[in-house]
Design a protein around this motif. Structure first.
Motif, PDB file in Angstrom:
ATOM      1  N   GLY A 143      76.267 -31.278 -27.878  1.00 25.14           N
ATOM      2  CA  GLY A 143      75.492 -31.523 -26.676  1.00 25.14           C
ATOM      3  C   GLY A 143      76.002 -30.742 -25.505  1.00 25.14           C
ATOM      4  O   GLY A 143      76.735 -29.769 -25.651  1.00 25.14           O
ATOM      5  N   LEU A 144      75.604 -31.190 -24.337  1.00 19.05           N
ATOM      6  CA  LEU A 144      75.960 -30.527 -23.100  1.00 19.05           C
ATOM      7  C   LEU A 144      76.151 -31.590 -22.040  1.00 19.05           C
ATOM      8  O   LEU A 144      75.339 -32.514 -21.918  1.00 19.05           O
ATOM      9  N   LEU A 145      77.228 -31.475 -21.270  1.00 13.30           N
ATOM     10  CA  LEU A 145      77.510 -32.384 -20.168  1.00 13.30           C
ATOM     11  C   LEU A 145      77.608 -31.569 -18.896  1.00 13.30           C
ATOM     12  O   LEU A 145      78.379 -30.617 -18.832  1.00 13.30           O
ATOM     13  N   LEU A 146      76.798 -31.924 -17.902  1.00 14.56           N
ATOM     14  CA  LEU A 146      76.832 -31.254 -16.610  1.00 14.56           C
ATOM     15  C   LEU A 146      77.303 -32.244 -15.562  1.00 14.56           C
ATOM     16  O   LEU A 146      76.907 -33.407 -15.566  1.00 14.56           O
ATOM     17  N   TYR A 147      78.140 -31.752 -14.636  1.00 12.48           N
ATOM     18  CA  TYR A 147      78.680 -32.591 -13.574  1.00 12.48           C
ATOM     19  C   TYR A 147      78.601 -31.822 -12.266  1.00 12.48           C
ATOM     20  O   TYR A 147      79.007 -30.654 -12.200  1.00 12.48           O
ATOM     21  N   ALA A 148      78.074 -32.466 -11.240  1.00 15.85           N
ATOM     22  CA  ALA A 148      78.039 -31.875  -9.898  1.00 15.85           C
ATOM     23  C   ALA A 148      78.028 -33.001  -8.883  1.00 15.85           C
ATOM     24  O   ALA A 148      77.197 -33.913  -8.963  1.00 15.85           O
ATOM     25  N   ASP A 149      78.980 -32.944  -7.970  1.00 15.29           N
ATOM     26  CA  ASP A 149      79.015 -33.891  -6.846  1.00 15.29           C
ATOM     27  C   ASP A 149      78.903 -35.355  -7.271  1.00 15.29           C
ATOM     28  O   ASP A 149      78.191 -36.135  -6.655  1.00 15.29           O
ATOM     29  N   TYR A 190      70.732 -38.496 -20.741  1.00 10.88           N
ATOM     30  CA  TYR A 190      70.833 -39.550 -19.732  1.00 10.88           C
ATOM     31  C   TYR A 190      71.410 -38.987 -18.437  1.00 10.88           C
ATOM     32  O   TYR A 190      72.027 -37.920 -18.415  1.00 10.88           O
ATOM     33  N   PHE A 191      71.184 -39.738 -17.363  1.00 12.45           N
ATOM     34  CA  PHE A 191      71.761 -39.450 -16.053  1.00 12.45           C
ATOM     35  C   PHE A 191      72.696 -40.593 -15.699  1.00 12.45           C
ATOM     36  O   PHE A 191      72.451 -41.740 -16.070  1.00 12.45           O
ATOM     37  N   SER A 192      73.753 -40.303 -14.953  1.00 11.89           N
ATOM     38  CA  SER A 192      74.623 -41.358 -14.438  1.00 11.89           C
ATOM     39  C   SER A 192      75.365 -40.833 -13.210  1.00 11.89           C
ATOM     40  O   SER A 192      75.316 -39.641 -12.894  1.00 11.89           O
ATOM     41  N   THR A 193      76.046 -41.749 -12.548  1.00  3.68           N
ATOM     42  CA  THR A 193      76.836 -41.417 -11.371  1.00  3.68           C
ATOM     43  C   THR A 193      78.266 -41.866 -11.615  1.00  3.68           C
ATOM     44  O   THR A 193      78.489 -42.981 -12.106  1.00  3.68           O
ATOM     45  N   ALA A 194      79.212 -41.026 -11.266  1.00  5.85           N
ATOM     46  CA  ALA A 194      80.627 -41.380 -11.396  1.00  5.85           C
ATOM     47  C   ALA A 194      80.983 -42.400 -10.323  1.00  5.85           C
ATOM     48  O   ALA A 194      80.559 -42.271  -9.171  1.00  5.85           O
ATOM     49  N   THR A 195      81.758 -43.416 -10.693  1.00  5.57           N
ATOM     50  CA  THR A 195      82.186 -44.400  -9.701  1.00  5.57           C
ATOM     51  C   THR A 195      83.251 -43.814  -8.779  1.00  5.57           C
ATOM     52  O   THR A 195      83.387 -44.241  -7.642  1.00  5.57           O
ATOM     53  N   PHE A 239      76.102 -36.905 -13.212  1.00  6.32           N
ATOM     54  CA  PHE A 239      76.133 -36.371 -14.570  1.00  6.32           C
ATOM     55  C   PHE A 239      74.725 -36.305 -15.123  1.00  6.32           C
ATOM     56  O   PHE A 239      73.880 -37.144 -14.825  1.00  6.32           O
ATOM     57  N   VAL A 240      74.478 -35.315 -15.964  1.00  9.52           N
ATOM     58  CA  VAL A 240      73.363 -35.332 -16.906  1.00  9.52           C
ATOM     59  C   VAL A 240      73.978 -34.860 -18.208  1.00  9.52           C
ATOM     60  O   VAL A 240      74.751 -33.904 -18.242  1.00  9.52           O
ATOM     61  N   GLN A 241      73.698 -35.597 -19.274  1.00 12.06           N
ATOM     62  CA  GLN A 241      74.282 -35.266 -20.564  1.00 12.06           C
ATOM     63  C   GLN A 241      73.240 -35.396 -21.644  1.00 12.06           C
ATOM     64  O   GLN A 241      72.426 -36.327 -21.634  1.00 12.06           O
ATOM     65  N   MET A 276      80.535 -27.988 -21.312  1.00 13.05           N
ATOM     66  CA  MET A 276      80.439 -28.749 -20.070  1.00 13.05           C
ATOM     67  C   MET A 276      80.318 -27.775 -18.919  1.00 13.05           C
ATOM     68  O   MET A 276      81.042 -26.781 -18.864  1.00 13.05           O
ATOM     69  N   GLY A 277      79.409 -28.064 -18.003  1.00 10.16           N
ATOM     70  CA  GLY A 277      79.273 -27.249 -16.795  1.00 10.16           C
ATOM     71  C   GLY A 277      79.530 -28.128 -15.590  1.00 10.16           C
ATOM     72  O   GLY A 277      79.205 -29.306 -15.592  1.00 10.16           O
ATOM     73  N   PHE A 278      80.144 -27.561 -14.568  1.00  8.36           N
ATOM     74  CA  PHE A 278      80.384 -28.339 -13.363  1.00  8.36           C
ATOM     75  C   PHE A 278      80.481 -27.440 -12.159  1.00  8.36           C
ATOM     76  O   PHE A 278      80.652 -26.230 -12.270  1.00  8.36           O
TER      77      PHE A 278
END
Length: 137
Positions: free
Chosen positions: A37-43, A6-11, A46-48, A91-93
């Protein structure tokens, strides 16, 4: 076994301490229920990918979907798989110094492309992660 991406945006944008806490909390909880799994975060994005028993993945995603720290949660992939493509929770960021990222247990330099999975032929979840890595701000 179910794989859900899934994709999401941090509030609210996350800093190094927020990401460290998130990773530490999720790694232990996920290990206890057989979730990888894998969680990626940038700016702020998220994609997890979550992998594991169907009910565990569905329950975890439902909890994530209700979490007020996310908005615009969108399922990109929901499929049965025979084997885990991300067997080690990581997790990658971006936007943290090398020193900050290296100090986080479970950090993976996946967003820089140096530590991406090497599954022959790849899989659909990896394609989403590669696209995120390539096009994230």
């Amino acid at each position: 076994m179910l794989s859900l991406t899934y994709f999401s945006t941090a509030t609210t944008p996350l800093d190094a301490d927020d990401l460290r806490e998130l990773l530490e909390r999720t790694r232990s909880r996920n290990a206890s229920v057989g979730l990888t799994g894998l969680l990626l975060y940038a700016d702020g994005s998220f994609v997890q990918t979550l992998e594991g028993p169907d009910d565990v993945v569905e329950e975890t995603f439902a909890r994530i979907s209700r979490d007020t720290r996310h908005r615009s949660v969108s399922v990109a992939l929901h499929e049965q798989v025979d084997e885990r493509h991300f067997p080690d929770w990581s997790m990658g960021f971006r936007e943290l110094s090398d020193e900050q990222t290296r100090s986080v247990p479970g950090f993976n330099d996946y967003l820089d492309g140096r530590n991406a999975p090497r599954t022959p032929g790849g899989n659909r979840a990896e394609a989403f992660h590669r696209a995120f890595r390539t096009f994230a701000p």
